[in-house]
Design an enzyme around this catalytic site. Structure first.
Site, short mmCIF file in Angstrom:
data_model
loop_
_atom_site.label_atom_id
_atom_site.label_comp_id
_atom_site.label_asym_id
_atom_site.label_seq_id
_atom_site.Cartn_x
_atom_site.Cartn_y
_atom_site.Cartn_z
N ASP A 38 67.13 55.05 36.00
CA ASP A 38 67.61 55.56 34.72
C ASP A 38 66.70 56.68 34.23
O ASP A 38 65.51 56.70 34.54
CB ASP A 38 67.64 54.44 33.68
CG ASP A 38 68.76 53.43 33.94
OD1 ASP A 38 69.70 53.77 34.67
OD2 ASP A 38 68.68 52.31 33.40
N ASP A 80 67.87 48.42 26.08
CA ASP A 80 66.60 49.14 26.21
C ASP A 80 66.30 49.90 24.92
O ASP A 80 67.05 49.82 23.94
CB ASP A 80 66.61 50.08 27.43
CG ASP A 80 67.71 51.14 27.35
OD1 ASP A 80 68.06 51.58 26.24
OD2 ASP A 80 68.23 51.54 28.42
#
Length: 286
Positions: A38, A80
């Site tokens: 990511d 997140d």
């Protein structure tokens, strides 16, 4: 130019950004990465150049190791630090409780893929639906946490190290640890420190590549497969293998995968012994 570069991906860049940079620096179009990180994540990203791209799918299947910081007491819609906060609560967990909760995830576990992921459902990527505010039911997946431990606890900030199988979502693991503790949690930072046999201490930054050139840091393709034993074939055997013949090979172990070389130490392929025959898995000869 053929080989593998181990890059320490910086935060804020996609894996495709890194591939673009390597293409720009080498002038070679045949470049691919071996497992997406990511944008917020950093760390080990092996990038294959030239005929090494044939091996990218094999490295994608490798186990990986991560260091992640999770924050207890909050959850977000992306699991997140980049997401919107969904819940907040007070954290009153003892360190022993936190360590026990983290340790309980070692072994085979079930994970539900996050909505913000590239997993496809009915032809649509989940993150495309999530961005439209749509949440759908997802099937759980079985993954393996080979090892997991707490490195540091600083208030609500908990740093863990986890070695896991392909397909494991660390941010989902962090959220699940929060659920186990009845506090909620989200992943604050993520750093991949190992993919297969490639570790962070052998990686290179984009700045190093820019300054010193890609070729200096290019590893031979066979470095990807050093966990396999090797065999050396004579000239006649090499011709058979290159021509696609499943050659009888009685000196091998049934079911074992091998690195295959010629007598000039040229790496040819990855093969497996099946029914007493050397069976090609992936070729790397030109």
């Amino acid at each position: 130019m053929n080989g593998i570069i181990i890059i320490d991906k910086p935060a804020g860049r996609t894996s495709h950004d890194i591939v673009y940079e390597v293409r720009r620096l080498t002038g070679i179009k045949k470049v691919g990465h071996t497992g997406t990180l990511d944008p917020m994540a950093t760390g080990v990203l092996p990038v294959c150049v030239g005929n090494a791209t044939k091996a990218a799918d094999m490295l994608t299947l490798s186990d990986k190791t991560y260091i992640a910081e999770l924050i207890l007491g909050k959850t977000t819609d992306t699991q997140d630090a980049e997401g919107n906060v969904l819940t907040e609560c007070e954290v009153n967990c003892a360190e022993t409780e936190i360590r026990e909760a983290v340790a309980s995830f070692e072994g085979e576990i079930e994970q539900i893929p996050p909505m913000y992921s590239a997993v496809k459902q009915n032809g649509k990527k989940l993150y495309e639906l999530a961005r439209k505010g749509i949440e759908v039911e997802r099937k759980s997946r079985r993954v393996t946490i080979n090892s997991i431990e707490v490195l540091e606890i600083n208030g609500t900030h908990v740093t863990i190290e986890a070695s896991c199988s392909k397909g494991t979502y660390i941010r989902t693991l962090c959220e699940d640890i929060g659920k186990k503790l009845n506090t909620g949690a989200y992943m604050n930072t993520l750093r991949r420190t190992k993919t297969g046999c490639f570790s962070i201490n052998k990686s290179h930054t984009l700045e190093e590549l820019e300054k010193e050139g890609v070729e200096k840091f290019l590893l031979p393709v066979d470095k990807m497969f050093m966990e396999y034993p090797f065999i050396v074939l004579n000239e006649k055997q090499v011709k058979s293998v290159v021509n696609g013949v499943r050659m009888t090979y009685t000196r091998g172990i049934e079911g074992q995968t091998y690195r295959v070389y010629d007598e000039d130490d040229r790496f040819l392929c990855i093969s497996e012994i099946k029914d007493g025959r050397l069976t090609l898995l992936k070729s790397f000869w030109n």
